[in-house]
Design an enzyme around this catalytic site. Structure first.
Site, PDB file in Angstrom:
ATOM      1  N   GLU A   7       0.885  -1.211  -0.164  1.00  0.00           N
ATOM      2  CA  GLU A   7       0.004   0.002   0.021  1.00  0.00           C
ATOM      3  C   GLU A   7       0.866   1.435   0.055  1.00  0.00           C
ATOM      4  OE1 GLU A   7      -3.709   1.533   2.614  1.00  0.00           O
ATOM      5  OE2 GLU A   7      -3.595  -0.624   1.951  1.00  0.00           O
ATOM      6  N   ASP A 103      -2.951  -3.350   3.065  1.00  0.00           N
ATOM      7  CA  ASP A 103      -3.299  -3.234   4.312  1.00  0.00           C
ATOM      8  C   ASP A 103      -4.192  -4.628   4.412  1.00  0.00           C
ATOM      9  OD1 ASP A 103      -1.648  -1.465   5.592  1.00  0.00           O
ATOM     10  OD2 ASP A 103      -3.319   0.005   5.872  1.00  0.00           O
ATOM     11  N   TYR A 311      -1.081  -4.305  14.152  1.00  0.00           N
ATOM     12  CA  TYR A 311      -1.959  -3.485  13.109  1.00  0.00           C
ATOM     13  C   TYR A 311      -3.076  -2.771  13.872  1.00  0.00           C
ATOM     14  CZ  TYR A 311      -4.968  -2.724   9.076  1.00  0.00           C
ATOM     15  OH  TYR A 311      -5.618  -2.094   7.877  1.00  0.00           O
TER      16      TYR A 311
END
Length: 705
Positions: A7, A103, A311
């Site tokens: 990303e 992601d 995350y």
């Protein structure tokens, strides 16, 4: 050749380092039969209406709703984006296999699939790299467990539905309300009324709360209490609405002894705090340090990219069972900075309770926890967030906090009193969260701070000092980011209980990844503003909500139901086509009913002074609460303009009073709010219709306040 798409460039570099791929090229890193390239977040977006049909560049009511039969894609307009996309496209077309390393979530999946689609590479074999941490160990493990990319087709379907439904509702509603109600300024300029499937219900919640505060009128009350052995006992009955009622009981007990009639105690166990999900982290940091949700997310993202935490965009507060073996090692690594706090834990027998580990409550990602990597120098926001995540992680494994709550009952002249005191028996996890000492102040509602009680015995008696005190009821509190995030998470319902909040997550407004952006969008569009820690609606925001007649467009519950359907699509429990059919049907109904609908003339509105209904009298509009003393009056004719019921209704919806009228012989009102914002309102006639000239002119953005 295998191509890996990330990303952002930093993640590509991390993966390349772990895989020992070192040859840097223009827009990618190559080696060992693999090319690792990157996006810059969203590279691809949906076409604008005018790109389907040039006629749609004109904003006209008779062209609404516009819903493409098939949505088409384009690159975001940016020279750097175009160059990088051409690199990605060439690599993908040459690839034998493409690995999605964006992601691990709904938006990351959308970024990857849109790139594939615009590159004409949807038929290529794809794999999915699912990362919850960017440590070398986590990257190696994730590459060993690459999944078939099509296992995530339901996730892409939900992401695509989110993107297209936002486009359909937002674009059509924005054009409709801008053309229909956009002329708030003298001349030809229009105000662009920006409406969104998610942002508008959030704005409506803020406006509603501000309305409740504005309409609130404090009511006095009186309480009876007494001081016995330097302890305040409160009367067990209701508050008194009149001072004479409190005085009557005060006179009865004055000079009479006070007797303790009962002493009871019970232990209360307070469980350790659960691990953080993103929304809970944002709320806690806002409450303790005043950081905005957006700043907290940015800091947590930086920590994630620095390999310090897992995350961040997660809605789970739990770990999966397969993580148990890794947790002791994280504690061992953290000992270098938190040895004293970790020392009480038995790392060989950590208490993995169902408040910490629950596979059923871990979907895309587990809770946010530290990775064990020790940070170097951090920015101030990153340090605040990192400290909070580490402390919460340690606290989750601490023992319960045990408190002893003592209740003492007493009476004087048959008038009953009670007091309570709390003593911490075993602090447990609470030692990690030292309480700040608060300045003692008398609360309007008469609540006492926690007090430590002397030893009371049943039957003891003695002198006491009774007294009365006056208080006033309090209005609802204005939203701050903490309470607004909580309301968004629970679709407008205020919930403190963790288990209830967990149950409502399925119907929250937005997602953990988008809630901060929703707030920032409303701020940027001048629909809300920050007043110190409070979030309040601006006049522009109030005006927009007043103009929207469709209750579903403002409904947090409806938006929550849509979010629940999207999550069912993610899990493969619902069809994307059914969801989109519902969105299309809703949007058509919104435009059709809005075109035909006029304001409900049965009710004028609420009094801006006391909140009661406004009625039409013989010579003026006035408050129905005039008998109770409300003196709000608005004459039929105000400074040369005869106000129609429709016009009065608009004014009352805005909660703003007129100060001057009639510009260029047209019925207009110059409105001045308490914040000093001026709006030149073109008041609607009862039969006013938008002209063809109005419909054909694109909207211009307003300058705001």
């Amino acid at each position: 050749m295998k191509v890996v798409i990330t990303e952002k460039p930093s993640v590509a570099r991390d993966i390349a380092s772990v895989l020992k791929i070192t040859e840097k090229k223009n827009g990618y890193i190559e080696g060992r039969g693999c090319a690792i390239t990157w996006a810059f977040g969203h590279l691809v977006t949906l076409l604008d209406p005018g790109e389907y049909d040039p006629e749609l560049r004109k904003w006209r009511l008779d062209r609404l709703p516009f819903i493409p039969e098939t949505f088409q894609l384009k690159l975001i307009e940016n020279p750097g984006v175009a160059q990088q996309f051409e690199t990605i496209k060439r690599l993908c077309q040459e690839a034998e296999e493409i690995v999605c390393a964006t992601d691990a979530g709904r938006e990351g999946e959308l970024i990857f699939r849109y790139i594939l689609s615009l590159s004409d590479c949807e038929a290529k074999p794809i794999k999915r790299l699912w990362l919850s941490s960017l440590t070398p160990e986590a990257i190696k493990e994730a590459f060993k467990e690459l999944k078939d990319g099509h296992d995530y087709d339901p996730l892409y379907a939900a992401a695509k539905c989110r993107s297209e439904s936002d486009w359909i509702v937002g674009l059509n509603a924005t054009r409709f309300y801008t053309v229909r109600h956009g002329r708030l300024s003298a001349g030809d300029d229009r105000v662009l009324w920006s409406i969104g499937r998610v942002q508008t219900p959030v704005l409506a919640m803020i406006v509603q709360r501000d309305d409740e505060i504005m309409k609130f009128r404090p009511k006095p009350f009186w309480e009876l209490a007494t001081n016995y052995r330097e302890t305040v006992f409160k009367y067990t009955g209701d508050r008194f609405e009149k001072p004479e009622q409190a005085q009557e009981l005060l006179d009865r007990i004055m000079g009479r002894p006070f007797t303790v009639t009962a002493v009871s105690g019970k232990q209360k166990k307070e469980q350790p705090p659960q691990l953080f999900d993103l929304t809970t982290l944002q709320r806690e940091i806002n409450k303790s340090n005043g950081l905005s949700a957006a700043d907290t997310l940015a800091a947590t993202q930086n920590l994630y990219e620095s390999k310090l935490v897992t995350y961040p965009r997660t809605d789970s507060r739990y770990l999966s069972a397969d993580m148990k073996p890794r947790i002791p090692d994280i504690f061992v690594k953290l000992k270098s900075m938190r040895a004293e706090q970790i020392a009480p834990l038995n790392l060989a027998k950590l208490p993995f309770t169902n408040r910490i580990v629950d596979d059923k409550k871990v979907t895309d990602h587990h809770a946010i926890i530290p990775t064990g990597v020790i940070p170097g120098s951090l920015g101030p926001n990153e340090q605040i967030v990192y400290n909070a995540i580490v402390t919460q992680f340690i606290a989750a494994f601490y023992p319960v906090c045990i408190k002893k709550i003592t209740t003492v009952d007493g009476e004087s002249a048959a008038v009953r009193f009670q007091t309570k005191g709390t003593v911490i028996v075993e602090p447990g996890w609470s030692v990690l969260f030292p309480k700040k000492k608060k300045k003692k102040k008398a609360d309007d509602d008469g609540e006492e701070d926690e007090q430590t009680l002397p030893a009371f015995k049943k039957g003891e008696s003695g002198d006491h000092a009774p007294f009365t005190r006056e208080g006033k009821t309090k209005p609802p509190q204005a939203f701050n980011e903490n309470s607004l995030l909580g309301a968004m998470e629970a679709a407008g319902k205020w919930v403190d209980d963790d288990s209830l909040r967990e149950a409502l997550k399925e119907r929250g407004i937005g997602t953990p990844a988008t809630r901060a952006a929703i707030i920032e969008t409303l701020l940027r569009r001048n629909y809300i503003r920050r007043e110190k820690k409070q979030i309040r609606a601006t006049d522009m925001g109030r005006c927009l909500i007043a103009l929207i007649q469709d209750p579903l467009l403002k409904s947090p519950e409806m938006t929550g139901e849509w979010e629940e359907q999207l999550k069912k699509i993610e899990r493969g429990e619902s069809q994307a086509s059914d969801f989109m059919d519902g969105i299309v049907g809703y949007t058509r109904g919104l435009i059709e009913s809005g075109t035909a609908k006029k304001l409900d003339m049965d009710r004028l509105g609420d009094c801006p002074l006391c909140g009661k209904e406004i009625i039409k009298g013989k010579t003026a509009y006035g408050c129905s609460g005039w008998k109770e003393g409300c003196d709000f009056v608005l004459p039929f004719e105000y400074q040369g303009l005869t106000l129609t019921p429709n016009q009065v209704q608009v004014l009352l919806q805005l909660h703003i009073l007129p100060y001057s009228v009639r510009i260029e012989d047209r019925p207009r009102l110059l409105l001045l709010s308490k914040q000093g914002f001026v709006m030149d309102i073109d008041l609607p006639s009862a039969d006013r219709q938008t002209s063809a000239k109005d419909e054909g002119r694109p909207a211009k953005k307003s300058k705001g306040s």
